[in-house]
Design a protein around this motif. Sequence first.
Motif, mmCIF file in Angstrom:
data_model
loop_
_atom_site.group_PDB
_atom_site.id
_atom_site.type_symbol
_atom_site.label_atom_id
_atom_site.label_comp_id
_atom_site.label_asym_id
_atom_site.label_seq_id
_atom_site.Cartn_x
_atom_site.Cartn_y
_atom_site.Cartn_z
ATOM 1 N N HIS A 438 0.850 -1.188 0.000
ATOM 2 C CA HIS A 438 0.000 0.000 0.000
ATOM 3 C C HIS A 438 0.891 1.245 0.000
ATOM 4 O O HIS A 438 1.127 1.876 1.022
ATOM 5 N N ALA A 447 -0.770 6.756 -2.351
ATOM 6 C CA ALA A 447 -1.448 5.471 -2.532
ATOM 7 C C ALA A 447 -2.953 5.649 -2.562
ATOM 8 O O ALA A 447 -3.503 6.634 -2.068
ATOM 9 N N ALA A 449 -6.636 3.164 -1.856
ATOM 10 C CA ALA A 449 -7.088 1.946 -1.170
ATOM 11 C C ALA A 449 -7.617 0.958 -2.204
ATOM 12 O O ALA A 449 -8.805 0.660 -2.264
ATOM 13 N N ALA A 451 -6.292 -2.348 -3.098
ATOM 14 C CA ALA A 451 -5.713 -3.686 -3.081
ATOM 15 C C ALA A 451 -6.585 -4.672 -3.854
ATOM 16 O O ALA A 451 -7.802 -4.688 -3.722
ATOM 17 N N THR A 485 -11.702 2.621 -1.690
ATOM 18 C CA THR A 485 -11.851 1.261 -2.198
ATOM 19 C C THR A 485 -13.004 1.188 -3.183
ATOM 20 O O THR A 485 -12.885 0.563 -4.252
ATOM 21 N N SER A 499 -7.703 0.302 3.660
ATOM 22 C CA SER A 499 -6.699 1.034 4.422
ATOM 23 C C SER A 499 -7.348 2.291 4.979
ATOM 24 O O SER A 499 -8.324 2.796 4.420
ATOM 25 N N TRP A 507 -1.963 7.895 5.230
ATOM 26 C CA TRP A 507 -2.699 6.678 5.585
ATOM 27 C C TRP A 507 -2.165 6.185 6.920
ATOM 28 O O TRP A 507 -0.946 6.020 7.093
ATOM 29 N N HIS A 510 -2.349 0.428 6.824
ATOM 30 C CA HIS A 510 -2.133 -0.046 5.459
ATOM 31 C C HIS A 510 -2.571 -1.499 5.339
ATOM 32 O O HIS A 510 -2.129 -2.355 6.114
ATOM 33 N N HIS A 532 -5.550 -9.978 0.651
ATOM 34 C CA HIS A 532 -5.115 -8.912 1.557
ATOM 35 C C HIS A 532 -5.867 -9.012 2.872
ATOM 36 O O HIS A 532 -6.925 -9.652 2.969
#
Length: 668
Positions: A438, A447, A449, A451, A485, A499, A507, A510, A532
Amino acid sequence: MTVSSGSPGWYLRRLSRMGPREVAGRVGDAVRRRRWRSARPHCPSVSGARFAAVLPAGTIAGIPPDAAKRLLATADRLMDGHAEYFGVVREDLAAPDWWYDPKTGRRAPGGYAFDVPYRNEDAVGDIKQIWEPSRHQYLTVLAAAYAITGDQRYAERVAEHLRSWWAANPPLHGVHWVSGIELGIRLLSWVWIRRLLDGWPGAAALFEGNPVALNQIWHHQRWLAAFPSRGSSANNHVIAEAAGQFAAACAFGWFPASARWRAGALRSLERHLRGNTFHSGLNRELATEYHGLVLELGLAAVAEADAAAVPVPATVRLVLLRMTDALAAVVDSRLRPPRQGDADDGHGLVVDGAGTDRWASLLATGDAVFGRLAWWPTVTGTDVRTPLLAALIRPYAKVGTAPAVTRPASRPAHFADAGMTILRGPGEIWCRCDGGPHGFLSIAAHAHADALSVEVRHDGVDVLADPGTFCYHGQPEWRQYFRSTLGHNTLRLDGSDQSVSGGPFLWTRHARSRVLTADASDEGVVRWCAEHDGYQPSVHRRRVELTAEKKELTVVDEVRGPRRAVHLAFHLGPAIAADLVGNRAVLTWIRDGEGRSAVLDLPGQLSWRAHRGESDPSPSSSSRGYPMLGWYSAGFGRKEPTTTLVGTGFVDGAAPSGKFTTVLRFRG
């Protein structure tokens, strides 16, 4: 939760991500800023200064005619005062107000630089709109136009604007003396302006013969030596600072401190180029545009070293070589790299006209400096920057200190350290799978969010798209959405991001991802699988398979853990029209005048709805979990409606319904 940058809560969260050395360094910075308020020395006297870092004879003649034509068209628009920054059209560049933001209509306050609340849009305006023209990259374009044509109108406009800027922005006064990346990039622009104006009779009087210019150049370098980006902030900013200072200390090495500044900047550049880059060659911020920015800055710095015959550590060239090979490996059929993480349209050196392909330009420079490999994609476009840089940089094979390096024999598909996998299929199908860290350092500033997100293109057209960035400051709801996300092609549980954000560039927790399978060696079926831990105690695992014969991409999402609410999002590119009936969406688009189509079969356990261009930040909308949906940002400051498909329901990791299967089939 949205936390504004500069609020008490933000400062506490930011402090929590720093180590002891960084805290001590920042305390020292604060003391120095207070001392500098009343102690502002002038630069030492300089006599006999001469600019020697000129282009080799014949360089300008090697610029391709179509690249020169694009450059001159852009230069003429600039001469008429027309420009566009981050979606805002400006008509005032013939005589700019250096502190004015046309987006909000506000003008930044003056005073001691470190007192300016530059993060506060209500007090200052949109800081990106104010800073961007003062990087003076539009002046490098005008200077290049002079170098190509010999038309003194371009040179005179450059001189007029530099004198105006220097008068309006004396050292340590105002908003342009706040951020090191701005000073570093501005110095790099000034070096190239002086180089490109070398044939103009007034060039020496504008720079080395001008006490005001000397004072500005000296103070810029003194500032950068005193306030480098530190610790958790040592990302692309510190590389811009080091590259700019190194370039200036090489080309403008007229001061008693020049040798010390040059050595310090080179040490910083070498250290942070290594630190910011995975061994695979991808940038550790996992934000593609910053990969481009860092590569541009590194190449520009090496050009200055070679022009001044300053030796650089072999690792510098080696990192740039790996970055170039990595870029060649990840681009799609139209030379577009992934859209991952933040992007703010930042460039290291601009000497090209509008319409020049940034990524093709970088690959062309890589070919000239390092030599292309057999598997590299073909670059057909032209640019101005490549012949200019190539005229100064010694080819890698001819550098005596360059280490022998084994470059990839075939196109890499999996970058284990970065957690990025590229799956490729027939019909120019391209799919990026994200199982990487992340972001970079403790704050992971750039970054998202995202993943386990996927990004899918067909012949360069975004089908399942990464929506982009849009903004940094001033619009916290939009900043939150584009980093969220739900704003990516992945799965969200219980209305929470994987995250935890503590502010627009911070953040505080992570998500940790790990790739379980990455097999792109089979020409028939290529596979990827990762998971994750961002939804503890649940684990989200995703499998992706691309079957060549069927032109079919299958995505299987599995959640292991207790029963939870779920949102599964798929963001379509802006060129894609979608007809959603039940859990099937028929996708259509036009490419090169031809109709294209695909079918997206979505998990039947979820209820599906199409969203387009929605922006309702009301409490009732927030409780539904998606106040903003259906947006795509092609570039910083710009957004346009697109279609987002969201499936809602529940998932129970102990039941068969804990798996969701999505199938994308391309037709024809």
